[in-house]
Design an enzyme around this catalytic site. Sequence first.
Site, PDB file in Angstrom:
ATOM      1  N   SER A 282      19.490 -14.366 -24.233  1.00  0.00           N
ATOM      2  CA  SER A 282      20.890 -14.182 -23.833  1.00  0.00           C
ATOM      3  C   SER A 282      21.182 -12.701 -23.700  1.00  0.00           C
ATOM      4  O   SER A 282      20.566 -11.863 -24.370  1.00  0.00           O
ATOM      5  CB  SER A 282      21.824 -14.790 -24.886  1.00  0.00           C
ATOM      6  OG  SER A 282      23.169 -14.428 -24.646  1.00  0.00           O
TER       7      SER A 282
ATOM      8  N   TYR B 187      24.073 -16.145 -33.353  1.00  0.00           N
ATOM      9  CA  TYR B 187      23.508 -16.489 -32.043  1.00  0.00           C
ATOM     10  C   TYR B 187      22.776 -15.282 -31.457  1.00  0.00           C
ATOM     11  O   TYR B 187      21.652 -15.408 -30.949  1.00  0.00           O
ATOM     12  CB  TYR B 187      24.638 -16.945 -31.139  1.00  0.00           C
ATOM     13  CG  TYR B 187      24.254 -17.310 -29.730  1.00  0.00           C
ATOM     14  CD1 TYR B 187      23.810 -18.588 -29.423  1.00  0.00           C
ATOM     15  CD2 TYR B 187      24.382 -16.389 -28.692  1.00  0.00           C
ATOM     16  CE1 TYR B 187      23.488 -18.942 -28.126  1.00  0.00           C
ATOM     17  CE2 TYR B 187      24.065 -16.732 -27.388  1.00  0.00           C
ATOM     18  CZ  TYR B 187      23.624 -18.008 -27.112  1.00  0.00           C
ATOM     19  OH  TYR B 187      23.303 -18.346 -25.820  1.00  0.00           O
TER      20      TYR B 187
END
Length: 247
Positions: free
Chosen positions: A138, A155
């Site tokens: 990401s 995350y």
Amino acid sequence: MSKVAVVTGGARGIGRGCAHALAERGFDLVLVDLLAPEMARTRGELEGMGVRCLTFEADVADHARAKAIAAEVEAQWGRCDVLVNNAGKANPKGILDCTEEEFDRTIAINLKSCFNYIQAFVPLMRKGGGGRIVSMSSLNAHTGGVTSAVSKFSYAAAKAGIIGMTRSLAKELGPEIAINCVCPGIIETEVGNSLTKSRGPELAKKIALGRVGKPADVARVVAFLAAEQPNFITGQDIKIDGFQWEI
């Protein structure tokens, strides 16, 4: 016999887009997901494109289940040429609000799952002479979980771990297996829709290409890394963000 690609989190969103892009290139597909109805829909779409599709309802954090799925794929189709580690889980909580269990689950779904499926499928890839692995990191791995991000620190930590794993395994698995990861920015998916719908025009102004991304934008890059010959790319993390500065 057609080549075989395994896509975790393949029922919807970016995973579904990757499955479609690989099917367009003639790959048979193996989908792994917990979302059985959505996975059945995607399977129907893929079979309508003229390729075969196996589906497995599974928690990607389960190491033993990954090994069992690899064994079943070998028994039925005898090969695995491509693995796309796409399954992921958002976590919007900050450091003082996130419980230990929530942190562990975020790491397990986003990072440990890559370990699970790479370890499970590499032996089958090697039996066939090699293969390609693409894992979904990401942009947050580079920027951290900025204010508007769907997910925050846990995350970002998991996705940064994918970059480190990719670089290390490129050295360990080469030359038979090439492994890369991609780092999407803001993409219109079921997970990110609340953000893109409420702030889409505002966000687009801070992206050089003037729009938020779509699953197909990511899928095209994944399919290139997975399917194009020859390939001299490994150990890389490739941003797919339309050039997004901090939002």
